[in-house]
Design a protein around this motif. Structure first.
Motif, PDB file in Angstrom:
ATOM      1  N   ALA A 257     101.709   9.374 109.662  1.00  0.00           N
ATOM      2  CA  ALA A 257     102.390   8.737 108.522  1.00  0.00           C
ATOM      3  C   ALA A 257     103.255   7.589 109.038  1.00  0.00           C
ATOM      4  N   LEU A 258     102.577   6.665 109.696  1.00  0.00           N
ATOM      5  CA  LEU A 258     103.247   5.544 110.381  1.00  0.00           C
ATOM      6  C   LEU A 258     103.043   4.244 109.614  1.00  0.00           C
ATOM      7  N   PRO A 259     103.797   3.205 109.974  1.00  0.00           N
ATOM      8  CA  PRO A 259     103.472   1.868 109.457  1.00  0.00           C
ATOM      9  C   PRO A 259     101.993   1.552 109.736  1.00  0.00           C
ATOM     10  N   ASN A 260     101.370   0.825 108.814  1.00  0.00           N
ATOM     11  CA  ASN A 260      99.909   0.672 108.834  1.00  0.00           C
ATOM     12  C   ASN A 260      99.334   0.189 110.161  1.00  0.00           C
ATOM     13  N   GLN A 261     100.028  -0.725 110.820  1.00  0.00           N
ATOM     14  CA  GLN A 261      99.454  -1.303 112.039  1.00  0.00           C
ATOM     15  C   GLN A 261      99.424  -0.313 113.197  1.00  0.00           C
ATOM     16  N   LEU A 262     100.125   0.828 113.051  1.00  0.00           N
ATOM     17  CA  LEU A 262     100.119   1.852 114.107  1.00  0.00           C
ATOM     18  C   LEU A 262      99.094   2.954 113.849  1.00  0.00           C
ATOM     19  N   HIS A 263      98.423   2.910 112.712  1.00  0.00           N
ATOM     20  CA  HIS A 263      97.457   3.970 112.416  1.00  0.00           C
ATOM     21  C   HIS A 263      96.331   4.010 113.456  1.00  0.00           C
ATOM     22  N   GLU A 264      95.826   2.800 113.811  1.00  0.00           N
ATOM     23  CA  GLU A 264      94.668   2.768 114.714  1.00  0.00           C
ATOM     24  C   GLU A 264      94.979   3.385 116.080  1.00  0.00           C
TER      25      GLU A 264
ATOM     26  N   VAL B  11      95.212  10.731 108.296  1.00  0.00           N
ATOM     27  CA  VAL B  11      95.823   9.410 108.451  1.00  0.00           C
ATOM     28  C   VAL B  11      96.195   8.886 107.072  1.00  0.00           C
ATOM     29  N   GLU B  12      97.441   8.525 106.891  1.00  0.00           N
ATOM     30  CA  GLU B  12      97.863   7.983 105.598  1.00  0.00           C
ATOM     31  C   GLU B  12      97.080   6.714 105.260  1.00  0.00           C
ATOM     32  N   LYS B  13      97.074   6.374 103.986  1.00  0.00           N
ATOM     33  CA  LYS B  13      96.382   5.154 103.551  1.00  0.00           C
ATOM     34  C   LYS B  13      97.285   3.945 103.758  1.00  0.00           C
ATOM     35  N   PRO B  14      96.747   2.754 103.957  1.00  0.00           N
ATOM     36  CA  PRO B  14      95.347   2.475 104.241  1.00  0.00           C
ATOM     37  C   PRO B  14      94.976   3.020 105.618  1.00  0.00           C
TER      38      PRO B  14
ATOM     39  N   GLY C 132     109.080   9.094 108.033  1.00  0.00           N
ATOM     40  CA  GLY C 132     109.750   8.216 107.072  1.00  0.00           C
ATOM     41  C   GLY C 132     109.590   8.792 105.672  1.00  0.00           C
ATOM     42  N   LEU C 133     109.456   7.901 104.700  1.00  0.00           N
ATOM     43  CA  LEU C 133     109.382   8.307 103.290  1.00  0.00           C
ATOM     44  C   LEU C 133     108.307   9.379 103.036  1.00  0.00           C
ATOM     45  N   ILE C 134     107.060   9.066 103.370  1.00  0.00           N
ATOM     46  CA  ILE C 134     105.983  10.021 103.047  1.00  0.00           C
ATOM     47  C   ILE C 134     105.881  11.109 104.118  1.00  0.00           C
ATOM     48  N   GLY C 135     106.251  10.772 105.362  1.00  0.00           N
ATOM     49  CA  GLY C 135     106.198  11.772 106.434  1.00  0.00           C
ATOM     50  C   GLY C 135     107.082  12.972 106.120  1.00  0.00           C
TER      51      GLY C 135
ATOM     52  N   THR D 267      98.371  17.865  93.621  1.00  0.00           N
ATOM     53  CA  THR D 267      97.578  16.963  94.464  1.00  0.00           C
ATOM     54  C   THR D 267      97.874  17.104  95.950  1.00  0.00           C
ATOM     55  N   TYR D 268      99.146  16.998  96.309  1.00  0.00           N
ATOM     56  CA  TYR D 268      99.482  16.942  97.742  1.00  0.00           C
ATOM     57  C   TYR D 268      99.270  18.308  98.399  1.00  0.00           C
ATOM     58  N   VAL D 269      99.463  19.379  97.633  1.00  0.00           N
ATOM     59  CA  VAL D 269      99.176  20.719  98.170  1.00  0.00           C
ATOM     60  C   VAL D 269      97.670  20.862  98.370  1.00  0.00           C
TER      61      VAL D 269
ATOM     62  N   HIS E 208      94.125   9.395 100.799  1.00  0.00           N
ATOM     63  CA  HIS E 208      93.947   8.951  99.402  1.00  0.00           C
ATOM     64  C   HIS E 208      94.043  10.194  98.528  1.00  0.00           C
ATOM     65  N   GLN E 209      95.283  10.593  98.245  1.00  0.00           N
ATOM     66  CA  GLN E 209      95.529  11.913  97.672  1.00  0.00           C
ATOM     67  C   GLN E 209      94.975  12.084  96.260  1.00  0.00           C
ATOM     68  N   ARG E 210      94.682  10.967  95.571  1.00  0.00           N
ATOM     69  CA  ARG E 210      94.240  11.141  94.177  1.00  0.00           C
ATOM     70  C   ARG E 210      92.921  11.895  94.064  1.00  0.00           C
TER      71      ARG E 210
ATOM     72  N   CYS F  85     107.152  13.550 115.737  1.00  0.00           N
ATOM     73  CA  CYS F  85     107.278  12.426 116.670  1.00  0.00           C
ATOM     74  C   CYS F  85     107.678  11.182 115.883  1.00  0.00           C
ATOM     75  N   ASP F  86     108.804  10.606 116.260  1.00  0.00           N
ATOM     76  CA  ASP F  86     109.313   9.402 115.586  1.00  0.00           C
ATOM     77  C   ASP F  86     110.517   8.941 116.398  1.00  0.00           C
ATOM     78  N   PRO F  87     110.554   7.685 116.807  1.00  0.00           N
ATOM     79  CA  PRO F  87     111.658   7.254 117.687  1.00  0.00           C
ATOM     80  C   PRO F  87     113.001   7.065 116.977  1.00  0.00           C
TER      81      PRO F  87
HETATM   82  N1  LIG Z   1      99.696   8.443 100.054  1.00  0.00           N
HETATM   83  C1  LIG Z   1     100.866   8.114  99.562  1.00  0.00           C
HETATM   84  O1  LIG Z   1     101.234   8.512  98.466  1.00  0.00           O
HETATM   85  C2  LIG Z   1     101.774   7.242 100.362  1.00  0.00           C
HETATM   86  C3  LIG Z   1     103.080   7.011  99.916  1.00  0.00           C
HETATM   87  C4  LIG Z   1     103.930   6.244 100.725  1.00  0.00           C
HETATM   88  C5  LIG Z   1     103.448   5.730 101.927  1.00  0.00           C
HETATM   89  N2  LIG Z   1     102.170   5.949 102.307  1.00  0.00           N
HETATM   90  C6  LIG Z   1     101.658   5.422 103.606  1.00  0.00           C
HETATM   91  O2  LIG Z   1     102.277   6.183 104.638  1.00  0.00           O
HETATM   92  C7  LIG Z   1     102.562   5.334 105.761  1.00  0.00           C
HETATM   93  C8  LIG Z   1     104.065   5.404 106.042  1.00  0.00           C
HETATM   94  O3  LIG Z   1     104.748   4.863 104.937  1.00  0.00           O
HETATM   95  P1  LIG Z   1     106.295   5.184 104.675  1.00  0.00           P
HETATM   96  O4  LIG Z   1     106.596   4.609 103.362  1.00  0.00           O
HETATM   97  O5  LIG Z   1     106.558   6.620 104.951  1.00  0.00           O
HETATM   98  O6  LIG Z   1     106.960   4.286 105.821  1.00  0.00           O
HETATM   99  P2  LIG Z   1     108.419   4.442 106.435  1.00  0.00           P
HETATM  100  O7  LIG Z   1     108.749   3.094 106.987  1.00  0.00           O
HETATM  101  O8  LIG Z   1     109.340   5.091 105.478  1.00  0.00           O
HETATM  102  O9  LIG Z   1     108.205   5.478 107.658  1.00  0.00           O
HETATM  103  C9  LIG Z   1     107.521   5.157 108.841  1.00  0.00           C
HETATM  104  C10 LIG Z   1     108.132   6.002 109.972  1.00  0.00           C
HETATM  105  O10 LIG Z   1     107.395   5.760 111.174  1.00  0.00           O
HETATM  106  C11 LIG Z   1     108.328   5.731 112.253  1.00  0.00           C
HETATM  107  N3  LIG Z   1     107.749   5.056 113.405  1.00  0.00           N
HETATM  108  C12 LIG Z   1     107.678   3.727 113.641  1.00  0.00           C
HETATM  109  N4  LIG Z   1     107.067   3.519 114.834  1.00  0.00           N
HETATM  110  C13 LIG Z   1     106.738   4.735 115.333  1.00  0.00           C
HETATM  111  C14 LIG Z   1     106.048   5.171 116.511  1.00  0.00           C
HETATM  112  N5  LIG Z   1     105.572   4.300 117.419  1.00  0.00           N
HETATM  113  N6  LIG Z   1     105.888   6.509 116.712  1.00  0.00           N
HETATM  114  C15 LIG Z   1     106.343   7.415 115.800  1.00  0.00           C
HETATM  115  N7  LIG Z   1     107.001   7.044 114.660  1.00  0.00           N
HETATM  116  C16 LIG Z   1     107.179   5.719 114.427  1.00  0.00           C
HETATM  117  C17 LIG Z   1     109.541   5.042 111.681  1.00  0.00           C
HETATM  118  O11 LIG Z   1     110.706   5.329 112.463  1.00  0.00           O
HETATM  119  C18 LIG Z   1     109.607   5.650 110.277  1.00  0.00           C
HETATM  120  O12 LIG Z   1     110.389   6.833 110.262  1.00  0.00           O
HETATM  121  C19 LIG Z   1     102.057   3.955 105.393  1.00  0.00           C
HETATM  122  O13 LIG Z   1     100.761   3.813 105.897  1.00  0.00           O
HETATM  123  C20 LIG Z   1     102.019   3.975 103.871  1.00  0.00           C
HETATM  124  O14 LIG Z   1     101.047   3.107 103.337  1.00  0.00           O
HETATM  125  C21 LIG Z   1     101.335   6.715 101.572  1.00  0.00           C
END
Ligand SMILES: NC(=O)c1ccc[n+]([C@@H]2O[C@H](COP(=O)([O-])OP(=O)(O)OC[C@H]3O[C@@H](n4cnc5c(N)ncnc54)[C@H](O)[C@@H]3O)[C@@H](O)[C@H]2O)c1
Length: 352
Positions: free
Chosen positions: A68-75, A90-93, A10-13, A294-296, A119-121, A32-34
């Protein structure tokens, strides 16, 4: 060359994918992303695409995984990686609850498989410079800190989940500030907070003010809002954020017994003689940060972690403590009382 797999494009991935593609020491072996958009993105990146995690891990056998998944999928995903002995970023949180974070902590610490939390900072040149200034003793023992994260998000940003519990400015943004405060100042003992949703009128807060007591005795204050126009946020002052303009200046002020420091602009203020006091002039000295991104830096560090050359700068346990302190702020605001981090951990059975 380290072979990396990305789960969640997604966005950060996608940013992680671009960073890996540009890194001479890493290759993007699979995504991997559906979602259909992710399949198209993988095609553009020239990376094999999988809709299912297990099949990707079987087929790819990466050296490390970025989650880089929605938070509830991190675990579940972090646990699946740890089970296979795969270091993960693992992305934050680190997880959506302290209980889930603790499950990752236990698995990582039991197996020795490292987890780095995004926590890239901590990898940012300004924060690195502040950390080394503190560690070298230039400020003396810290007495008080004051910080701000004040910016205005556009209305379109507030899709459904960002209006509900878990989506407000505390868990999305303040968590980064809390992590920096823990890193620079020390463990947080307790917090008091006022939280408000009066500007946007959502279920979640848009603004908060905090009073913080650190375990080492330092005290802090912090204000945060996603509805105020200002240049006082790390996203602007550091020049390191991915999607924001640079507005040089400061968003964090650290005051010690010997001197004080503003961050990100890194001005150190001290007396010109050791016995100076408030009637004596202060000298201002600029501390130039290293030139890096930072990210590099975070990716460089993850590659070192995978290679066994470094322990995670932000471990799963760090991620859990940062999450617990952030959730303590939310509770302190809701219940209008002082909340300790220890109470949050005890309630989640995560004190050991
Ligand atoms: N560190 C940072 O600067 C920063 C910035 C943005 C987001 N984040 C964190 O990154 C994580 C993702 O945020 P985002 O904004 O990219 O979210 P997002 O919704 O843009 O992307 C999430 C992606 O996960 C995919 N996904 C959903 N279920 C899946 C599964 N079972 N298997 C594989 N892929 C699946 C979705 O299709 C989507 O493409 C969050 O935890 C968020 O807090 C961190």
């Amino acid at each position: 060359m380290k072979r990396l797999a990305l789960v969640g494009a997604g966005l950060i991935g996608r940013e992680h994918a671009a960073l890996i593609a540009a890194h001479p020491g890493a290759s993007l072996e699979a995504i991997c992303d559906p979602s259909p958009e992710a399949a198209e993105f993988a095609r553009r990146m020239g990376a094999p695409f999988h809709a299912d995690l297990q099949s990707m891990l079987d087929a790819t056998r990466p050296d490390g995984v970025i989650v880089a998944l929605p938070n509830q999928l991190h675990e579940p995903v972090a646990l699946a990686c740890i089970e296979r002995g795969l270091p993960c970023l693992v992305e934050k949180p680190v997880a959506d609850t302290i209980e889930a974070a603790f499950a990752i902590v236990q698995a990582s610490e039991r197996t020795g498989v490292p987890v780095l939390v995004g926590h890239q900072r901590r990898h940012s040149p300004d924060i690195r410079a502040a950390k080394s200034t503190i560690d070298e003793g230039a400020l003396g023992p810290l007495v008080a800190v004051n910080g701000m994260t004040l910016f205005d998000k556009p209305d379109g940003y507030f899709v459904d989940w960002r209006r509900k519990a878990g989506g407000g400015v505390l868990l999305i943004n303040l968590i980064h500030d809390i992590d920096v405060l823990r890193w620079l100042v020390g463990e947080i003992e307790s917090v008091r907070a006022f939280t408000s949703s009066a500007v946007r009128g959502f279920e979640v807060e848009d603004t908060a003010s905090l009073a913080i007591r650190f375990e080492n005795g330092a005290l802090g204050t912090f204000v945060i809002s996603d509805a105020a126009v200002s240049p006082w946020a790390w996203e602007y002052t550091s020049g390191q954020a991915l999607y924001h303009p640079t507005q040089p200046g400061a968003c964090l002020f650290l005051a010690g017994r010997k001197a004080s420091l503003s961050v990100s602009d890194l001005y150190l203020w001290r007396h010109d003689k050791p016995d100076g006091d408030w009637q004596d002039p202060l000298l201002r000295e600029h501390r130039a940060p290293e030139r890096s991104r930072t990210y590099v830096n975070q990716l460089d560090h993850f590659l070192d972690v995978i290679g066994g050359d470094a322990a995670p700068l932000t471990s799963a346990r760090d991620g859990m403590l940062t999450l617990a302190a952030t959730l303590a702020v939310a509770r302190a605001g809701r219940e209008n009382r002082s909340v300790t981090v220890a109470e949050m951990l005890a309630e989640a059975g995560a004190l050991s």
